[in-house]
Design a protein around this motif. Structure first.
Motif, PDB file in Angstrom:
ATOM      1  N   PHE A 168       0.852  -1.186   0.000  1.00  0.00           N
ATOM      2  CA  PHE A 168       0.000   0.000   0.000  1.00  0.00           C
ATOM      3  C   PHE A 168       0.884   1.231   0.000  1.00  0.00           C
ATOM      4  O   PHE A 168       1.678   1.431   0.916  1.00  0.00           O
ATOM      5  CB  PHE A 168      -0.916  -0.001   1.227  1.00  0.00           C
ATOM      6  N   GLY A 169       0.742   2.043  -1.046  1.00  0.00           N
ATOM      7  CA  GLY A 169       1.521   3.263  -1.172  1.00  0.00           C
ATOM      8  C   GLY A 169       0.879   4.426  -0.452  1.00  0.00           C
ATOM      9  O   GLY A 169      -0.175   4.283   0.191  1.00  0.00           O
ATOM     10  N   PRO A 170       1.461   5.613  -0.573  1.00  0.00           N
ATOM     11  CA  PRO A 170       0.983   6.793   0.150  1.00  0.00           C
ATOM     12  C   PRO A 170      -0.465   7.176  -0.158  1.00  0.00           C
ATOM     13  O   PRO A 170      -1.159   7.697   0.703  1.00  0.00           O
ATOM     14  CB  PRO A 170       1.936   7.900  -0.298  1.00  0.00           C
ATOM     15  N   VAL A 171      -0.930   6.925  -1.367  1.00  0.00           N
ATOM     16  CA  VAL A 171      -2.293   7.338  -1.729  1.00  0.00           C
ATOM     17  C   VAL A 171      -3.324   6.219  -1.574  1.00  0.00           C
ATOM     18  O   VAL A 171      -4.521   6.441  -1.750  1.00  0.00           O
ATOM     19  CB  VAL A 171      -2.355   7.900  -3.166  1.00  0.00           C
ATOM     20  N   ASP A 172      -2.882   5.007  -1.235  1.00  0.00           N
ATOM     21  CA  ASP A 172      -3.799   3.878  -1.081  1.00  0.00           C
ATOM     22  C   ASP A 172      -4.516   3.940   0.264  1.00  0.00           C
ATOM     23  O   ASP A 172      -3.928   4.317   1.275  1.00  0.00           O
ATOM     24  CB  ASP A 172      -3.042   2.549  -1.186  1.00  0.00           C
ATOM     25  N   ASP A 173      -5.783   3.550   0.262  1.00  0.00           N
ATOM     26  CA  ASP A 173      -6.588   3.540   1.488  1.00  0.00           C
ATOM     27  C   ASP A 173      -6.449   2.177   2.171  1.00  0.00           C
ATOM     28  O   ASP A 173      -7.301   1.313   2.054  1.00  0.00           O
ATOM     29  CB  ASP A 173      -8.047   3.838   1.163  1.00  0.00           C
ATOM     30  N   VAL A 174      -5.352   2.001   2.890  1.00  0.00           N
ATOM     31  CA  VAL A 174      -5.070   0.728   3.543  1.00  0.00           C
ATOM     32  C   VAL A 174      -6.106   0.398   4.605  1.00  0.00           C
ATOM     33  O   VAL A 174      -6.441  -0.765   4.813  1.00  0.00           O
ATOM     34  CB  VAL A 174      -3.633   0.713   4.116  1.00  0.00           C
ATOM     35  N   LEU A 175      -6.656   1.401   5.259  1.00  0.00           N
ATOM     36  CA  LEU A 175      -7.646   1.151   6.314  1.00  0.00           C
ATOM     37  C   LEU A 175      -8.924   0.521   5.755  1.00  0.00           C
ATOM     38  O   LEU A 175      -9.603  -0.229   6.446  1.00  0.00           O
ATOM     39  CB  LEU A 175      -7.953   2.436   7.082  1.00  0.00           C
ATOM     40  N   ALA A 176      -9.227   0.791   4.499  1.00  0.00           N
ATOM     41  CA  ALA A 176     -10.409   0.199   3.869  1.00  0.00           C
ATOM     42  C   ALA A 176     -10.227  -1.299   3.632  1.00  0.00           C
ATOM     43  O   ALA A 176     -11.217  -2.019   3.431  1.00  0.00           O
ATOM     44  CB  ALA A 176     -10.709   0.895   2.546  1.00  0.00           C
TER      45      ALA A 176
END
Length: 129
Positions: free
Chosen positions: A91-99
């Motif tokens: 997961f990169g800086p713009v990815d919504d990992v929490l989702a």
């Protein structure tokens, strides 16, 4: 200083992993953190020189390795990892990992069952992977 969503996700996933029987947390290789059961890794967090606004999670998915290959956050595994059904999610800086926490928790659970001794795996086998 406040935590990045990636740091929050790693904390949440680690906390979840520690709810599994006999699971422990500790350092992995020089730049990773790992969840273990009976001294065997079942989840790896981090990657070399990874900034705080990124997260890499590596887990063993013998049941769903082929199904998850096309997800946008899954990197192609190579060598030993590919041969043994390990999946690398990045997961990169713009990815919504929490989702993706529910998905990643399910992956950690599947990896735990694949790695843990049968007695421990059976203790959670009645629940959905």
């Amino acid at each position: 200083m406040s935590k990045t969503p990636h740091q929050e996700a790693e904390e949440a996933l680690t906390a979840y992993g520690l709810t599994l029987p006999a699971a422990t947390v500790g350092p992995g290789w020089a730049f990773t953190r790992v969840l273990r059961v009976n001294n065997r890794m079942f989840a790896i967090f981090g990657d070399k020189n990874q900034p705080l606004d990124q997260l890499t999670v590596t887990v063993k998915l013998p049941i769903s390795v082929e199904m998850v290959a096309d997800l946008p956050f899954v990197r192609e595994s190579r060598g030993w990892y590919k041969q043994h059904d390990w999946v690398i999610a990045h997961f990169g800086p713009v990815d919504d990992v929490l989702a993706e926490l529910d998905t990643l928790e399910a992956w950690i659970r599947q990896s735990y069952v694949a790695i843990a001794p049968k007695k421990l795996s059976r203790s959670i086998a009645g629940e959905t992977l």
